[in-house]
Scaffold this active site. Structure first.
Site, PDB file in Angstrom:
ATOM      1  N   GLN A   1      -3.361   3.549   4.354  1.00 23.66           N
ATOM      2  CA  GLN A   1      -4.394   2.712   3.447  1.00 23.66           C
ATOM      3  C   GLN A   1      -4.209   1.435   4.460  1.00 23.66           C
ATOM      4  O   GLN A   1      -3.286   1.010   5.212  1.00 23.66           O
ATOM      5  CB  GLN A   1      -3.598   2.565   2.254  1.00 23.66           C
ATOM      6  CG  GLN A   1      -3.856   3.718   1.545  1.00 23.66           C
ATOM      7  CD  GLN A   1      -3.362   3.796   0.414  1.00 23.66           C
ATOM      8  OE1 GLN A   1      -2.353   2.535   0.339  1.00 23.66           O
ATOM      9  NE2 GLN A   1      -4.107   4.608  -0.892  1.00 23.66           N
TER      10      GLN A   1
ATOM     11  N   VAL B   1       0.703  -1.273   0.115  1.00 21.83           N
ATOM     12  CA  VAL B   1      -0.215  -0.153   0.305  1.00 21.83           C
ATOM     13  C   VAL B   1       1.468   1.013   0.068  1.00 21.83           C
ATOM     14  O   VAL B   1       1.896   1.445   0.436  1.00 21.83           O
ATOM     15  CB  VAL B   1      -0.716   0.081   1.696  1.00 21.83           C
ATOM     16  CG1 VAL B   1      -1.906  -1.291   0.699  1.00 21.83           C
ATOM     17  CG2 VAL B   1      -0.412   0.074   2.398  1.00 21.83           C
ATOM     18  N   SER B   2      -0.219   2.183  -0.528  1.00 16.85           N
ATOM     19  CA  SER B   2       0.765   3.573  -0.624  1.00 16.85           C
ATOM     20  C   SER B   2       1.519   4.488   0.594  1.00 16.85           C
ATOM     21  O   SER B   2       2.918   4.519   0.492  1.00 16.85           O
ATOM     22  CB  SER B   2       0.846   4.725  -2.420  1.00 16.85           C
ATOM     23  OG  SER B   2       0.727   3.454  -3.509  1.00 16.85           O
ATOM     24  N   THR B   3       0.043   4.239   1.360  1.00 10.37           N
ATOM     25  CA  THR B   3       0.943   5.221   2.642  1.00 10.37           C
ATOM     26  C   THR B   3       0.357   4.985   3.884  1.00 10.37           C
ATOM     27  O   THR B   3      -0.498   3.203   3.941  1.00 10.37           O
ATOM     28  CB  THR B   3      -0.300   6.422   2.713  1.00 10.37           C
ATOM     29  OG1 THR B   3      -1.574   5.478   2.677  1.00 10.37           O
ATOM     30  CG2 THR B   3      -0.530   7.391   1.302  1.00 10.37           C
TER      31      THR B   3
END
Length: 192
Positions: free
Chosen positions: A14, A9-11
């Site tokens: 998330q 996941v990017s952040t």
């Protein structure tokens, strides 16, 4: 012959559950999870997973974009895994490089994505060239106008302000101030 999962996941905000649930349902014995942007070169869980997988294993991801930072990076990872005898399966795209058809499909997708990237780059260059031909320049606007440069020169020449104070006044860096002071080198009191 183990199925090994990888999720990203990017952040930090998330949640990985959507990916990990799908990977576990697909039969993955172990799932590695990264909380990092795909553009970052360092993804610790990816590095751990690449060390963990062995010949005969299959790496499983929900989508190819979870694995590679770019098409080139994804292709490099897939080729490295293929040389080591490790398969790649992307569940949502129906890609499975352990089969000849899956390898063909993967390489076709990678080639199409690379072609699309090259077209975007070409169109961008064409657009920039057309804008330059009309007299427009790209990039950020200069923070230092001619008036601000002369004010900075006056502050510098007065010897009452440090270069850092001048830079802070105009919201720029010290090298920017030095560059503009040197560009007016013909002016009296120029920095040498």
């Amino acid at each position: 012959m183990a199925l090994i999962g990888y999720a990203r996941v990017s952040t930090r905000d998330q949640h990985t559950e959507a990916q990990t649930d799908v990977l576990e349902a697909a039969g993955c014995e172990k799932v590695f999870v990264d909380h990092a942007s795909g553009t970052l070169a360092r993804r610790p869980a990816l590095d751990q997973m690449l060390e963990y997988v062995r010949a005969g294993d299959t790496l499983v991801v929900t989508k190819l974009d979870r694995l590679g930072r770019s098409v080139r990076n994804l292709k490099q990872i897939a080729e490295d895994m293929q040389e080591r005898g490790i398969g790649l399966r992307a569940l949502s795209q129906g890609i499975d490089t352990t089969t000849p058809g899956g390898r063909l499909f993967f390489h076709m997708l990678a080639a199409i994505a690379e072609f699309e990237h090259d077209l975007i780059v070409e169109r961008t260059h064409d657009g920039l060239a057309a804008a330059r031909a009309r007299g427009r320049k790209g990039g950020r606007k200069f923070k230092m106008t001619a008036t601000k440069i002369s004010q900075a020169r006056a502050m510098y020449d007065s010897k009452e302000h440090t270069v850092q104070e001048i830079a802070d006044t105009f919201g720029v860096s010290r090298p920017t101030i030095y560059r503009h002071l040197q560009s007016s080198a013909g002016a009296p009191g120029a920095v040498r």
